[in-house]
Motif scaffolding. Structure first.
Motif, PDB file in Angstrom:
ATOM      1  N   PRO A 263       0.844  -1.205   0.000  1.00  0.00           N
ATOM      2  CA  PRO A 263       0.000   0.000   0.000  1.00  0.00           C
ATOM      3  C   PRO A 263       0.876   1.251   0.000  1.00  0.00           C
ATOM      4  O   PRO A 263       1.874   1.321   0.724  1.00  0.00           O
ATOM      5  CB  PRO A 263      -0.808  -0.127   1.300  1.00  0.00           C
ATOM      6  N   LEU A 264       0.509   2.249  -0.844  1.00  0.00           N
ATOM      7  CA  LEU A 264       1.370   3.431  -1.011  1.00  0.00           C
ATOM      8  C   LEU A 264       0.905   4.603  -0.152  1.00  0.00           C
ATOM      9  O   LEU A 264       1.639   5.577  -0.013  1.00  0.00           O
ATOM     10  CB  LEU A 264       1.370   3.856  -2.488  1.00  0.00           C
ATOM     11  N   GLY A 265      -0.290   4.499   0.398  1.00  0.00           N
ATOM     12  CA  GLY A 265      -0.855   5.631   1.145  1.00  0.00           C
ATOM     13  C   GLY A 265      -1.557   6.567   0.164  1.00  0.00           C
ATOM     14  O   GLY A 265      -1.180   6.650  -1.016  1.00  0.00           O
ATOM     15  N   GLU A 266      -2.569   7.280   0.688  1.00  0.00           N
ATOM     16  CA  GLU A 266      -3.422   8.119  -0.182  1.00  0.00           C
ATOM     17  C   GLU A 266      -2.613   9.136  -0.983  1.00  0.00           C
ATOM     18  O   GLU A 266      -2.804   9.287  -2.188  1.00  0.00           O
ATOM     19  CB  GLU A 266      -4.475   8.868   0.657  1.00  0.00           C
ATOM     20  N   LYS A 293      -8.133  -0.314  -4.139  1.00  0.00           N
ATOM     21  CA  LYS A 293      -8.848   0.454  -3.113  1.00  0.00           C
ATOM     22  C   LYS A 293      -7.919   0.761  -1.931  1.00  0.00           C
ATOM     23  O   LYS A 293      -8.013   1.818  -1.314  1.00  0.00           O
ATOM     24  CB  LYS A 293     -10.059  -0.366  -2.654  1.00  0.00           C
ATOM     25  N   ASP A 294      -7.000  -0.167  -1.638  1.00  0.00           N
ATOM     26  CA  ASP A 294      -6.095   0.067  -0.508  1.00  0.00           C
ATOM     27  C   ASP A 294      -4.747   0.653  -0.969  1.00  0.00           C
ATOM     28  O   ASP A 294      -3.707   0.397  -0.379  1.00  0.00           O
ATOM     29  CB  ASP A 294      -5.892  -1.221   0.320  1.00  0.00           C
ATOM     30  N   ASP A 330      11.824   1.711  -5.154  1.00  0.00           N
ATOM     31  CA  ASP A 330      12.117   1.122  -3.841  1.00  0.00           C
ATOM     32  C   ASP A 330      10.908   0.481  -3.159  1.00  0.00           C
ATOM     33  O   ASP A 330      11.024  -0.026  -2.051  1.00  0.00           O
ATOM     34  CB  ASP A 330      12.704   2.187  -2.908  1.00  0.00           C
ATOM     35  N   VAL A 331       9.745   0.531  -3.811  1.00  0.00           N
ATOM     36  CA  VAL A 331       8.575  -0.028  -3.096  1.00  0.00           C
ATOM     37  C   VAL A 331       8.622  -1.549  -3.110  1.00  0.00           C
ATOM     38  O   VAL A 331       9.200  -2.169  -4.012  1.00  0.00           O
ATOM     39  CB  VAL A 331       7.206   0.424  -3.689  1.00  0.00           C
ATOM     40  N   LYS A 332       8.008  -2.101  -2.096  1.00  0.00           N
ATOM     41  CA  LYS A 332       7.963  -3.557  -1.987  1.00  0.00           C
ATOM     42  C   LYS A 332       6.868  -4.096  -2.903  1.00  0.00           C
ATOM     43  O   LYS A 332       5.802  -3.478  -3.025  1.00  0.00           O
ATOM     44  CB  LYS A 332       7.619  -3.908  -0.528  1.00  0.00           C
TER      45      LYS A 332
END
Ligand code: FAD
Length: 425
Positions: A263-266, A293-294, A330-332
């Motif tokens: 999840p990346l955050g809004e 959605k998340d 760098d995101v998982k």
């Protein structure tokens, strides 16, 4: 991290609670036996059970195991082939009727989601993004074609306007549609299964059809049982294999892969796709992405005609995503999976009768989220004796793919050709 094509997908991890459906045991009789519990089969089941037919659905694995539980979730307009190939076969008026059917398929999806309260994150808005400045003229032609067909929910965005909406400089403009969008594909499929069962259909999971007889006393046999039925509907798409020899070669299974980030955050998610549309580029070998959605990036693409699976799908797909969004390097990646898309030679869905009592539809060519529901409904209409719309689309002629040892190498070369074409055009 998930590595295999059959590994847990993001969709399975976020599936709405759903019942198991016990395998078929022994001999049963039905009005209609449907093979395959994806959008095609379940849509036919909803229609027929709702009309009072006794319906049995056989699924080799579990509901949504095939493409319907694995896809990019993009709800698309029209046909993967584009309109011209349909005009070439059916003429302008009937091709226009086909486009209207494709429009109705989106409405059908919307109505079912609302009528059966299917919780599947349906979101409207779609961007067709062009990777090259020279393709801008093509967007204008595309819009004019759709305007001429009465579909006017579109707007052309230039590079600057597009960059206000999506956080990448990789594209040079887009056609925006309000009448297309995206959803959680597995939850949509599970919702259709629930609706089919409420209408009276019986679903058997882990019940692979191993023999199909489409003669005057039709039956379908599994390892542990037999369904004797007046009609048979085949909705197995790219997962059919060699079950029905007459259908082998009419579609080609093509593998497509998808990754889901953490999840990346809004805020970060909004910086990538400000208004939450689904996005696809206009290459032949398409990249498609959207936010869940998340707030995860769900990024799909890369097609393969070979059955060889990369050792680590996440590592394989990541460069594709970071080419568009470098700041996601760098995101998982929490999930990676794949599935088989059924393509036809001309990219138009293929449907027809194997006998007066057996129907099939498949080959949505990467555009089945909306269309498959409609083709399932058309087969149900035909079973009920109103085959006008089914006959319209089944008039389209299809060349089979070659069989035997040249099948895969030939298509792998075709894929290489299209990769080069995407790079050079
Ligand atoms: C990775 C991927 C991404 C995609 N992205 C998109 C997208 O973004 N938008 C879009 O519109 N389309 C997309 N598609 C295509 C879309 O998912 C399909 O067109 C659609 O789901 C087809 O539905 P279906 O019911 O015909 O087939 P499926 O959902 O494949 O269902 C067929 C079912 O038949 C079952 N089956 C097979 N053999 C037997 C047997 N012998 N006995 C019993 N059951 C059997 C299988 O287990 C399977 O569950 C994508 C597909 C994939 C794989």
């Amino acid at each position: 991290m998930a590595k295999s094509i059959s590994a847990l997908s993001y969709y399975q991890a976020t599936a709405t609670p759903h019942p198991d459906h016990p395998p078929l045991q022994g001999e049963v009789s039905a009005d209609v036996c449907i093979i395959g519990a994806g959008y095609t089969g379940l849509s036919a089941a909803i229609e027929l059970a709702g009309a009072g037919f006794k319906v049995v659905v056989l699924e080799a694995e579990t509901v949504g195991y095939g493409a319907s539980g694995r896809n990019g979730g993009q709800v698309c307009t029209g046909f993967s082939s584009g309109q011209q190939k349909i005009i070439a076969q059916l003429g302008k008026d009937d091709a226009r009727r086909c486009f209207a059917l494709a429009e109705d398929s989106k409405q059908l999806l919307k109505d079912r989601i609302s009528h059966h309260s299917i919780d599947c994150d349906l979101t409207w808005g779609y961007l067709h993004a062009i990777p090259k400045p020279s393709q801008f003229g093509g967007l204008k032609e595309w819009k004019e074609e759709w305007d001429g067909l009465g579909y006017t929910d579109t707007q052309i965005l230039d590079k600057r306007q597009l960059e206000e909406k999506i956080g990448t400089r990789a594209y040079h403009g887009a056609l925006r549609e309000s009448g297309a969008g995206h959803l959680h594909p597995l939850n949509y499929c599970l919702g259709l299964a629930r609706a089919a069962v409420s209408a009276g259909a019986v679903i058997h999971e882990n019940s692979r059809a191993v023999e199909v007889d489409t003669g005057s006393n039709p039956f379908v046999r599994t390892a542990k049982g037999t369904v004797r039925a007046k009609f048979i509907i085949i909705g197995c798409n790219a997962y059919l294999g060699r079950l029905v020899p007459k259908l082998y070669g009419r579609v080609m299974p093509v593998t497509s892969y998808i990754i889901a980030t953490e999840p990346l955050g809004e805020n970060r998610a909004k910086a990538l796709i400000r208004d939450g549309e689904a996005v696809a580029d206009t290459n032949f070998i398409v990249d498609y992405f959207r936010l869940s959605k998340d707030t995860r990036m769900i990024f799909g693409g890369r097609a393969s005609y070979t059955t060889m699976e990369p050792a680590d799908l996440g590592t394989y797909m990541r460069p594709r995503m970071t080419a568009i969004f470098p700041n996601l390097k760098d995101v998982k990646i929490d999930y990676a999976w794949g599935g088989y898309i059924a393509i036809t030679y001309n990219r138009i869905p293929d449907c027809g009768r194997l006998s007066p009592t057996a129907y099939y539809a498949h080959g949505y060519s990467g555009q089945g989220v909306a269309l498959a529901g409609m083709y399932g409904k058309l087969m149900a209409e035909a079973v009920r004796g109103t085959a006008e719309r089914f006959d319209l689309v089944s008039r389209i002629r299809h060349l089979p793919f070659p069989g035997g040892p040249i099948r895969v190498p030939m298509l792998a070369s075709a894929m290489l050709y299209y990769r080069l074409k995407d790079a050079l055009s």
